[in-house]
Design a protein around this motif. Structure first.
Motif, mmCIF file in Angstrom:
data_model
loop_
_atom_site.group_PDB
_atom_site.id
_atom_site.type_symbol
_atom_site.label_atom_id
_atom_site.label_comp_id
_atom_site.label_asym_id
_atom_site.label_seq_id
_atom_site.Cartn_x
_atom_site.Cartn_y
_atom_site.Cartn_z
ATOM 1 N N SER A 77 0.842 -1.202 0.000
ATOM 2 C CA SER A 77 0.000 0.000 0.000
ATOM 3 C C SER A 77 0.870 1.242 0.000
ATOM 4 O O SER A 77 0.586 2.211 -0.707
ATOM 5 N N TYR A 78 1.938 1.225 0.781
ATOM 6 C CA TYR A 78 2.841 2.365 0.878
ATOM 7 C C TYR A 78 3.432 2.705 -0.487
ATOM 8 O O TYR A 78 3.487 3.872 -0.877
ATOM 9 N N LEU A 81 0.746 4.423 -2.692
ATOM 10 C CA LEU A 81 0.448 5.792 -2.254
ATOM 11 C C LEU A 81 1.595 6.736 -2.560
ATOM 12 O O LEU A 81 1.378 7.845 -3.062
ATOM 13 N N ASP A 88 1.382 8.886 3.619
ATOM 14 C CA ASP A 88 1.018 7.620 4.246
ATOM 15 C C ASP A 88 0.075 7.830 5.435
ATOM 16 O O ASP A 88 0.033 7.028 6.358
ATOM 17 N N TYR A 92 -5.451 7.999 3.563
ATOM 18 C CA TYR A 92 -5.109 7.530 2.227
ATOM 19 C C TYR A 92 -5.130 6.013 2.129
ATOM 20 O O TYR A 92 -5.457 5.460 1.081
ATOM 21 N N TYR A 93 -4.778 5.311 3.199
ATOM 22 C CA TYR A 93 -4.890 3.846 3.181
ATOM 23 C C TYR A 93 -6.349 3.432 3.042
ATOM 24 O O TYR A 93 -6.680 2.516 2.297
ATOM 25 N N GLU A 94 -7.220 4.134 3.753
ATOM 26 C CA GLU A 94 -8.657 3.860 3.638
ATOM 27 C C GLU A 94 -9.153 4.204 2.239
ATOM 28 O O GLU A 94 -9.954 3.478 1.651
ATOM 29 N N GLU A 97 -8.259 1.516 -0.309
ATOM 30 C CA GLU A 97 -9.197 0.393 -0.258
ATOM 31 C C GLU A 97 -10.526 0.772 -0.911
ATOM 32 O O GLU A 97 -11.119 -0.010 -1.659
ATOM 33 N N LYS A 138 -0.322 -4.796 5.029
ATOM 34 C CA LYS A 138 -0.890 -3.877 4.036
ATOM 35 C C LYS A 138 -0.441 -4.192 2.609
ATOM 36 O O LYS A 138 -0.327 -3.309 1.768
#
Length: 175
Positions: A77-78, A81, A88, A92-94, A97, A138
């Motif tokens: 994920s990192y 992004l 991070d 942004y992780y949400e 998804e 992740k």
């Protein structure tokens, strides 16, 4: 992570002339349907993808393209992004998804209007077949729809998009 300064994303003209994403927030969780009078049908069973989603999809397509149009990707994920110019931060992780959920629900149909450089065809397909996010590290696993990737890979009717220039454009309507 590799440098992306000089990487160009191959994109079929049909996907540039007909929208894969919507520049305005006009859909809700119940979905979105758009038909043009020429026979292009765009269905999002969930929210229609927007500029952020387009950026994330283009990065995933770029990674697939660099690996000979690999249908299944495994990325952090990192990495995604950072490559797209996002921080991070947890939001942004949400949002990443959420983006995968949006692309999973998109179905495209060309009713006699998909041009392959020689003739027009009637075709329909999704963008993504599956995705999985492993919560502990992740890691993201994405499986593109084979027909979607083939339309780009085998296209003789395409343009290259510089990913760095694309992500520098701030206004969705300009994209």
């Amino acid at each position: 992570m590799e440098k992306l300064e000089n990487l160009n994303l191959k994109q079929d003209i049909n996907f540039l002339e007909n929208p894969l994403w919507i520049p305005m927030q006009i859909s809700n969780e119940e979905g979105f349907l758009w038909n043009d009078r020429d026979g292009y049908v765009y269905r999002a069973g969930y929210r229609a993808p927007d500029k952020i989603d387009a950026m994330l999809l283009f990065y995933l397509l770029l990674k697939s393209q660099k690996d000979n149009y690999k249908q299944t990707l495994k990325l952090s994920s990192y990495e995604i992004l950072k490559a797209c110019g996002f921080t991070d931060a947890p939001w942004y992780y949400e949002r990443l998804e959420e983006s995968l959920k949006r692309w999973l629900s998109v179905a495209i149909e060309f009713k006699g209007t998909f041009y392959d450089g020689k003739e027009y065809h009637s075709i329909g397909f999704h963008i993504l077949n599956d995705y999985k996010i492993r919560k502990e590290d992740k890691q993201i696993f994405v499986i593109f729809n084979e027909n979607f990737l083939l339309k780009i890979q085998e296209s003789n009717f395409f343009k290259y998009i510089n990913f760095q220039q694309y992500k520098a454009i701030k206004r969705p309507i300009a994209l």
